[in-house]
Design a protein around this motif. Sequence first.
Motif: not given
Length: 111
Positions: A1-19
């Motif tokens: 499962m993905s984790e979104y704890k760091t700013i880096e992980q969150k940024r990657k998520f919010y940048d994703s095509g899925d999001w």
Amino acid sequence: MSEYKTIEQKRKFYDSGDWKRIREEVKRRDNHECQECKRQGRVTIDTNEYSESAKRKKIQLVVHHIKELEHHPDLALDIDNLETVCVDCHNKEHGRSFERKQNKWEHDERW
Ligand SMILES: [Zn+2]
Ligand SMILES: [Zn+2]
């Protein structure tokens, strides 16, 4: 499962095509209206063309995670966990949930 704890992980998520896809889907579902304002009987919509006649406030909308991304990574792309809110409400939402957590930290697992 993905984790979104760091700013880096969150940024990657919010940048994703899925999001980006699901974000547009949520805004469409919510008619580009702030759901929180709506609950309070106001209409706030996202519009690029501000018109006086529309009598609607031009405001930026954000798609908010009802259950926070950081604590519920499994719900990151769950449309039922997402809602469209305006920037004002979003700030309040986060201010409020912060307070709630501070007061009732022990109940956190209920969520
Ligand atoms: Zn609002
Ligand atoms: Zn949020």
